[in-house]
Design a protein around this motif. Structure first.
Motif, short mmCIF file in Angstrom:
data_model
loop_
_atom_site.label_atom_id
_atom_site.label_comp_id
_atom_site.label_asym_id
_atom_site.label_seq_id
_atom_site.Cartn_x
_atom_site.Cartn_y
_atom_site.Cartn_z
N HIS A 3 0.78 -1.35 -0.06
CA HIS A 3 0.08 -0.21 0.12
C HIS A 3 0.81 1.35 -0.09
O HIS A 3 0.57 2.33 -0.63
N GLU B 278 -12.50 2.42 -7.63
CA GLU B 278 -12.80 3.28 -6.27
C GLU B 278 -11.90 4.34 -6.44
O GLU B 278 -12.17 5.60 -5.79
N GLU B 279 -10.73 3.88 -6.45
CA GLU B 279 -9.53 5.10 -6.39
C GLU B 279 -9.89 6.09 -7.34
O GLU B 279 -9.58 7.34 -7.21
N ARG B 280 -10.47 5.83 -8.69
CA ARG B 280 -10.47 6.86 -9.65
C ARG B 280 -12.09 7.43 -9.51
O ARG B 280 -12.51 8.12 -10.49
N ARG C 56 -11.04 -2.04 -6.73
CA ARG C 56 -10.27 -1.18 -6.08
C ARG C 56 -9.69 -0.03 -6.90
O ARG C 56 -9.46 1.21 -6.54
N LYS D 261 2.15 2.21 -3.22
CA LYS D 261 0.84 2.57 -4.26
C LYS D 261 0.74 1.20 -5.07
O LYS D 261 0.36 1.40 -6.30
N SER E 172 -1.49 -2.77 -5.14
CA SER E 172 -2.52 -3.32 -4.62
C SER E 172 -2.18 -4.40 -3.28
O SER E 172 -1.15 -4.92 -3.45
#
Length: 417
Positions: free
Chosen positions: A26, A138-140, A135, A29, A31
């Motif tokens: 994490h 969700e980040e975007r 994931r 950066k 997964s």
């Protein structure tokens, strides 16, 4: 390792190292799945130091598979899939076909594999990870948008194909040198498909009435513990029933989630089962890492690059061509392409099934795992590259009022007739 404490040591080693390397991934950066896989490699038999119980870990991973498929069913929305069916269904099927053919070509003409093993390898490389995709979206902040619905719908179709494949492959894959009676095989496949259809219909009709009624009865006890236990008992029980009938935990777990999702307490069921699903999903990825021999990268670097090229380049190019065929805009095409440029949990399950059936060698299994580990690690950079190529949606101009159908060709392509 003494048998008495093997379960405890496996759980402690798996969870502690998964946490440490998940946090490290994490911070880099990446997964967290990369960290979980690396944790499994460290406690596996191919590296020095502490070695977890390699017989117990796959059983824990099987529970992880059940709960992963249960989660897929809980979040599967037929309504959402129908909204993007004109793109997601043919797109996913064509992309699976292209990737399978590419894998067959690499395996058969370059790596010297047999046709069955090469096709199975290509099939395993064709399926992207829904966990990694969600994931990334969700980040975007694209999960709820039109682009996110198309990408998620595309992967849902892939998941459904895998569920069917997990039921059918044990019958279709016969040991090498065994005489195949095509008539008997066709009869067995037809009967199994009929039984699967009857089982699915029975679960949707009978289970669709009994399970919601049972959940409401349990909810009336006002006991969170009993409700959580009830949800897990239903999921594991239906998964075992499907395994007893079809030797497939995945089918039963998926149907259990699908039926619960349609019930009034479906949201509560998802919320109550989430912590245990997450925990066993971590153990699943750790156990996969335990089966991976990292020296495959040294022994066969060009083969690793070849399978990685199919995952990142071959699948992405196929997705771009498909989305262009449906006249989707550039951001949608590049987002779907980047979403498919990785493989994950279902590739592991298919590879493990191939090895257990004697249709895939351990070396090919390790190639697939290497492609998964590297593609998941590189996926954020693939998204960055596609953004630079025009894959990031442009925000509306200041003061502009965006109409409801501003997605243009996307809305037209996926609208119901």
């Amino acid at each position: 390792m003494p048998h008495a404490d093997s379960l405890i040591l496996t759980l402690v080693g798996g969870f502690v190292l998964a946490f440490v390397f998940g946090m490290l991934a994490h911070r880099l950066k990446l997964s967290p799945l990369v960290g979980y896989l690396v944790a499994g490699v460290i406690v596996g038999p191919y590296t020095g130091g502490f070695v977890a119980d390699t017989e117990l870990a796959p059983q824990l991973a099987e529970i992880g598979v059940i709960l992963l498929m249960f989660g897929v069913g809980l979040h599967f929305s037929p309504k959402d899939l129908m909204q993007v069916r004109k793109v997601a269904i043919p797109g996913a099927l064509v992309q699976i076909g292209v990737a399978t053919v590419l894998g067959w070509g690499l395996g058969g003409f370059v790596l010297g594999l047999g046709d069955v093993e090469a096709l199975l390898m290509g099939f395993a490389l064709s399926v992207a990870s829904t966990v990694v995709l969600l994931r990334a979206l969700e980040e975007r902040k694209q999960v709820k948008g039109e682009i996110g619905r198309i990408a998620v719908g595309w992967l849902i179709v892939e998941d459904l194909v895998i569920v069917i494949a997990l039921v059918m492959l044990p019958m279709v894959l016969v040991p090498a040198g065994t005489q195949t009676d095509l008539a008997a095989l066709g009869t067995d496949v037809g009967l199994t498909l009929l039984k699967v259809v009857l089982f699915v219909v029975g679960m949707l009709v009978v289970g669709g009435k009994v399970i919601p009624w049972l959940l409401i009865r349990i909810a009336h006890t006002k006991s969170r513990e009993l409700f959580t236990l009830g949800v897990l008992a239903i999921a594991l029980g239906i998964a075992w029933l499907a395994y007893f009938l079809f030797h497939s935990f995945a089918l039963g777990a998926f149907l259990a989630g699908l039926v619960m999702n349609a019930s009034p307490l479906g949201h509560n069921a998802a919320e109550r089962s989430l912590p245990l699903r997450d925990a066993f999903a971590v153990l699943f990825f750790v156990s996969v890492g335990m089966l991976f021999d990292p020296m495959i990268v040294v022994r066969q670097p060009w083969a690793v690059l070849g399978v990685l090229g199919i995952v990142i380049v071959g699948k992405s190019v196929a997705a771009l061509v498909i989305t262009q065929t449906f006249k989707l805009d550039r951001p949608t095409g590049f987002t779907v392409a980047a979403s498919l440029a990785q493989i994950g949990e279902f590739s592991f399950i298919l590879a493990a099934l191939g090895v257990s059936l004697g249709a895939m060698s351990r070396e090919t299994h390790d190639l697939i795992l290497a492609a998964a580990l590297l593609s998941i690690s590189l996926n954020p950079f693939v998204f960055l590259f596609t953004d630079r190529m025009g894959g990031k949606p442009k925000p509306p101009a200041a003061g502009a009022i965006r109409p409801a159908a501003a997605d243009g060709p996307i809305t037209d392509a996926v609208a119901a007739p």
